[in-house]
Design a protein around this motif. Structure first.
Motif, PDB file in Angstrom:
ATOM      1  N   SER A  23       9.036   3.385  -0.361  1.00 25.88           N
ATOM      2  CA  SER A  23       8.963   2.345   0.673  1.00 25.88           C
ATOM      3  C   SER A  23       7.566   1.738   0.740  1.00 25.88           C
ATOM      4  CB  SER A  23       9.371   2.905   2.037  1.00 25.88           C
ATOM      5  OG  SER A  23       8.542   3.985   2.424  1.00 25.88           O
ATOM      6  N   ASP A  24       6.519   2.577   0.698  1.00 28.20           N
ATOM      7  CA  ASP A  24       5.158   2.047   0.749  1.00 28.20           C
ATOM      8  C   ASP A  24       4.850   1.208  -0.483  1.00 28.20           C
ATOM      9  OD1 ASP A  24       4.736   3.260   3.174  1.00 28.20           O
ATOM     10  OD2 ASP A  24       3.369   4.806   2.431  1.00 28.20           O
ATOM     11  N   TRP A  25       5.302   1.648  -1.654  1.00 29.03           N
ATOM     12  CA  TRP A  25       5.041   0.890  -2.877  1.00 29.03           C
ATOM     13  C   TRP A  25       5.659  -0.497  -2.786  1.00 29.03           C
ATOM     14  CZ3 TRP A  25       7.407  -1.779  -6.752  1.00 29.03           C
ATOM     15  CH2 TRP A  25       6.652  -2.046  -7.900  1.00 29.03           C
ATOM     16  N   ARG A  26       6.911  -0.559  -2.334  1.00 31.92           N
ATOM     17  CA  ARG A  26       7.592  -1.856  -2.278  1.00 31.92           C
ATOM     18  C   ARG A  26       6.933  -2.796  -1.254  1.00 31.92           C
ATOM     19  NH1 ARG A  26      11.555  -1.800  -5.654  1.00 31.92           N
ATOM     20  NH2 ARG A  26      12.671   0.123  -6.172  1.00 31.92           N
ATOM     21  N   PRO A 245      -3.734  -6.127   3.771  1.00 30.73           N
ATOM     22  CA  PRO A 245      -3.938  -4.792   4.334  1.00 30.73           C
ATOM     23  C   PRO A 245      -5.323  -4.201   4.068  1.00 30.73           C
ATOM     24  CG  PRO A 245      -2.801  -4.604   2.230  1.00 30.73           C
ATOM     25  CD  PRO A 245      -3.085  -6.077   2.441  1.00 30.73           C
ATOM     26  N   PHE A 246      -6.062  -4.748   3.038  1.00 28.33           N
ATOM     27  CA  PHE A 246      -7.252  -4.021   2.570  1.00 28.33           C
ATOM     28  C   PHE A 246      -8.486  -4.893   2.365  1.00 28.33           C
ATOM     29  CE2 PHE A 246      -3.745  -1.496   0.255  1.00 28.33           C
ATOM     30  CZ  PHE A 246      -3.593  -0.589   1.300  1.00 28.33           C
ATOM     31  N   SER A 247      -8.615  -5.984   3.091  1.00 27.91           N
ATOM     32  CA  SER A 247      -9.745  -6.895   2.870  1.00 27.91           C
ATOM     33  C   SER A 247     -10.484  -7.161   4.171  1.00 27.91           C
ATOM     34  CB  SER A 247      -9.264  -8.232   2.287  1.00 27.91           C
ATOM     35  OG  SER A 247      -8.609  -8.058   1.053  1.00 27.91           O
ATOM     36  N   THR A 248     -11.821  -7.086   4.133  1.00 27.94           N
ATOM     37  CA  THR A 248     -12.636  -7.314   5.332  1.00 27.94           C
ATOM     38  C   THR A 248     -13.870  -8.119   4.964  1.00 27.94           C
ATOM     39  OG1 THR A 248     -11.959  -5.167   6.232  1.00 27.94           O
ATOM     40  CG2 THR A 248     -13.878  -6.228   7.238  1.00 27.94           C
ATOM     41  N   ILE A 249     -14.224  -9.080   5.819  1.00 28.48           N
ATOM     42  CA  ILE A 249     -15.522  -9.721   5.714  1.00 28.48           C
ATOM     43  C   ILE A 249     -16.295  -9.431   6.996  1.00 28.48           C
ATOM     44  CG2 ILE A 249     -14.718 -11.956   6.600  1.00 28.48           C
ATOM     45  CD1 ILE A 249     -16.802 -13.239   4.640  1.00 28.48           C
ATOM     46  N   ARG A 342       3.576  -3.825  12.020  1.00 30.11           N
ATOM     47  CA  ARG A 342       3.777  -5.099  11.328  1.00 30.11           C
ATOM     48  C   ARG A 342       4.528  -4.930  10.018  1.00 30.11           C
ATOM     49  NH1 ARG A 342       1.125 -10.017  11.733  1.00 30.11           N
ATOM     50  NH2 ARG A 342      -0.159 -10.336  13.592  1.00 30.11           N
ATOM     51  N   PHE A 343       4.227  -3.855   9.275  1.00 31.52           N
ATOM     52  CA  PHE A 343       4.718  -3.769   7.897  1.00 31.52           C
ATOM     53  C   PHE A 343       5.565  -2.545   7.604  1.00 31.52           C
ATOM     54  CE2 PHE A 343       0.534  -5.914   7.919  1.00 31.52           C
ATOM     55  CZ  PHE A 343       0.971  -7.187   7.605  1.00 31.52           C
ATOM     56  N   LEU A 345       4.670   0.424   7.063  1.00 31.44           N
ATOM     57  CA  LEU A 345       4.076   1.383   6.123  1.00 31.44           C
ATOM     58  C   LEU A 345       4.121   2.780   6.725  1.00 31.44           C
ATOM     59  CD1 LEU A 345       1.164  -0.875   4.939  1.00 31.44           C
ATOM     60  CD2 LEU A 345       2.792   0.248   3.401  1.00 31.44           C
ATOM     61  N   GLY A 346       4.285   3.759   5.858  1.00 38.63           N
ATOM     62  CA  GLY A 346       4.390   5.134   6.313  1.00 38.63           C
ATOM     63  C   GLY A 346       5.745   5.484   6.889  1.00 38.63           C
ATOM     64  N   GLY A 347       6.706   4.559   6.751  1.00 41.40           N
ATOM     65  CA  GLY A 347       8.026   4.799   7.338  1.00 41.40           C
ATOM     66  C   GLY A 347       9.124   4.785   6.320  1.00 41.40           C
ATOM     67  N   ALA A 348      10.348   4.759   6.798  1.00 41.55           N
ATOM     68  CA  ALA A 348      11.514   4.769   5.917  1.00 41.55           C
ATOM     69  C   ALA A 348      11.696   3.394   5.301  1.00 41.55           C
ATOM     70  CB  ALA A 348      12.751   5.171   6.721  1.00 41.55           C
ATOM     71  N   LEU A 349      12.332   3.363   4.126  1.00 42.58           N
ATOM     72  CA  LEU A 349      12.641   2.104   3.457  1.00 42.58           C
ATOM     73  C   LEU A 349      13.652   1.329   4.287  1.00 42.58           C
ATOM     74  CD1 LEU A 349      12.261   0.367   0.910  1.00 42.58           C
ATOM     75  CD2 LEU A 349      14.196   1.579  -0.090  1.00 42.58           C
ATOM     76  N   VAL A 350      13.336   0.067   4.576  1.00 43.53           N
ATOM     77  CA  VAL A 350      14.223  -0.783   5.379  1.00 43.53           C
ATOM     78  C   VAL A 350      15.164  -1.499   4.439  1.00 43.53           C
ATOM     79  CG1 VAL A 350      14.343  -2.688   6.996  1.00 43.53           C
ATOM     80  CG2 VAL A 350      12.434  -1.085   7.106  1.00 43.53           C
ATOM     81  N   SER A 351      16.436  -1.362   4.668  1.00 39.95           N
ATOM     82  CA  SER A 351      17.429  -1.986   3.773  1.00 39.95           C
ATOM     83  C   SER A 351      17.647  -3.444   4.160  1.00 39.95           C
ATOM     84  CB  SER A 351      18.740  -1.226   3.846  1.00 39.95           C
ATOM     85  OG  SER A 351      19.257  -1.237   5.163  1.00 39.95           O
TER      86      SER A 351
END
Length: 351
Positions: A23-26, A245-249, A342-343, A345-351
Motif C-alpha cells: 500500500s505504501d509503495w503504490r 511528501p519529502f521536500s522542504t524549503i 491525506r494519503f 500511508l501506513g495503512g491498509a490498501l484502499v481498493s
C-alpha cells in the motif's frame, strides 16, 4: 531459477524484494521524486534507484529521459551501455533506443529495413527538470505537483548544489529531522546552534495547498551571514515550507538585514531504509559564496546523519501514540498526521 509458464499472470509492477508495504509503495509511486541533479547527467547513462526500482537516466538532444533500467530484449541493465547521439545503446546486443524509449535499431537483424516489434520498448517514465534537479514519477498520473520553491525559481539568482549524499535511514525520518528545530543547540553546536538553555516559542503549523508551513524566530550562535551586520549572534526568522511528501524549503532571514537565504532539501526514497538527499540553495546576494555554503551544509548534514541513521524504529511511527511528543514537535505531529489523513500511508490498501 525459472519463471512459471504463466508468467504474465504472476507478474507484478512491484519491484522484487520490495522493502515497502504494497500500500505504501503504490501511494508513494504517485508522487514526483528527485533522482539526480541535471548536471550529473552528461555523456553516459546514469543508474539510479527509486522505491526499490532500478532506473536509468540519460541525456540526448531532446533533453533528459528516465526509464526502468531494463532492456526488454534480455533483461540487461541498460545503464551499463552508452549514449550515441540521440540513441541509448544496450551493452549486450547493441539494441538502440530513442529518447522516448522506442527501439530504432537491432544490429543483428539480417534485414535492417524489417519492422521492429513495438514490444521492444523501454518502460519510460515522466520527467521534469526543475531547480537543476531531475524529477520523475513511477505513475502515469502524478497525484501531487513538483514543489514550487521561492527564491530558487528566480533565474537571476545563482543556485548552489550541495553534493548529494545517501543516508541509511527512511526518507520520512530525514524529512522530520530537517523540519525539527529543538535539536539545533544540541546537534549543531559547531555550526549555527545556540545555547543549550534555549527555549523555543510555541509556533503554529499551517496546512497549505502544497503541504505544511510554520515560522519560528531563533537566536543563532555566531554570525554566518554575508551582510556586514556586526554581532556575535543573530536573531533569525526561519520559515519552513514542506511539500508532500519529502521536500522542504527553508527561508532564512536575519531580522535586522536585507539578506535572505533559500535552502531546499528534497530526498529520493531509494528504498524504505535508504535515502538519497539533494539540496539546493541561493540567496539575495544573487551570487552566494558557493565554497562556504557547500562546506557549511555538509558540516550540518554530518552533524545530523549518524543520529538519524541510528533512530529506532527505522520506520517513522505514524500512530501518534507510539512515541512521546513535546511542544516543539508541532511540525512533526502535523507531518505524521498528514501522511495518514491525506494519503493513507501506513495503512491498509484502499481498493
Amino acid at each position: 531459477m525459472f519463471l512459471p509458464i504463466d508468467s504474465a499472470a504472476a507478474k507484478s509492477d512491484l519491484p522484487r524484494n520490495c522493502t515497502f508495504s504494497e500500500s505504501d509503495w503504490r501511494i508513494l509511486a504517485g508522487f514526483w521524486h528527485p533522482v539526480a541533479f541535471c548536471h550529473e547527467i552528461a555523456e553516459k547513462p546514469v543508474p539510479a534507484k527509486l522505491l526499490d526500482v532500478d532506473l536509468v537516466i540519460w541525456r540526448t538532444g531532446a533533453g533528459i529521459s528516465v526509464a526502468r533500467d531494463l532492456c526488454p530484449h534480455r533483461g540487461t541493465r541498460i545503464s551499463a551501455g552508452r549514449v550515441d547521439g540521440d540513441q541509448l545503446i544496450c551493452p549486450m546486443h547493441g539494441l538502440h533506443f530513442d529518447p522516448a524509449g522506442v527501439c530504432s535499431k537491432v544490429p543483428s537483424n539480417p534485414d535492417q529495413s524489417a519492422r521492429i516489434s513495438p514490444r521492444l520498448r523501454l518502460q519510460t517514465l515522466q520527467v521534469c527538470e526543475r531547480y537543476g534537479i531531475v524529477w520523475t514519477c513511477l505513475s502515469d498520473n502524478p497525484v501531487w505537483p513538483v514543489p514550487d520553491w521561492p527564491g530558487l525559481k528566480d533565474q537571476s539568482l545563482k543556485r548552489v548544489f550541495v553534493p548529494p549524499n545517501t543516508w541509511a535511514a527512511a526518507a520520512s525520518r530525514h524529512v522530520e529531522n530537517f523540519n525539527d528545530v529543538a535539536h539545533f543547540p544540541w546537534v549543531h553546536k559547531e555550526t549555527f546552534g545556540g545555547s543549550e538553555e534555549d527555549r523555543f516559542p510555541s509556533y503554529d503549523v499551517t496546512e497549505t495547498d502544497y503541504g505544511l508551513m510554520f515560522q519560528l524566530g531563533y537566536e543563532e550562535g555566531g554570525n554566518r551571514f554575508p551582510d556586514d551586520v556586526p554581532g556575535d549572534s543573530r536573531h533569525v526568522v526561519y520559515t519552513y515550507q514542506l511539500t508532500w511528501p519529502f521536500s522542504t524549503i527553508i527561508v532564512i532571514q536575519p531580522n535586522d538585514s536585507w539578506y535572505v537565504q533559500y535552502f531546499a532539501d528534497t530526498v529520493c526514497p531509494v528504498s524504505a531504509y535508504e535515502t538519497r538527499i539533494f539540496q539546493v540553495a541561493t540567496d539575495t546576494t544573487g551570487a552566494p559564496d558557493e565554497e562556504f555554503l557547500i562546506r557549511e551544509s555538509l558540516m550540518i548534514n554530518d552533524e545530523d546523519k549518524a543520529l538519524v541513521e541510528a533512530q529506532r524504529p527505522e520506520d517513522l511511527p505514524l500512530n501518534i501514540r507510539d512515541e512521546v511528543h513535546i511542544p516543539a514537535d508541532a511540525m512533526s505531529v502535523a507531518y505524521r498526521r498528514g501522511l495518514v489523513n491525506r494519503f493513507r500511508l501506513g495503512g491498509a490498501l484502499v481498493s
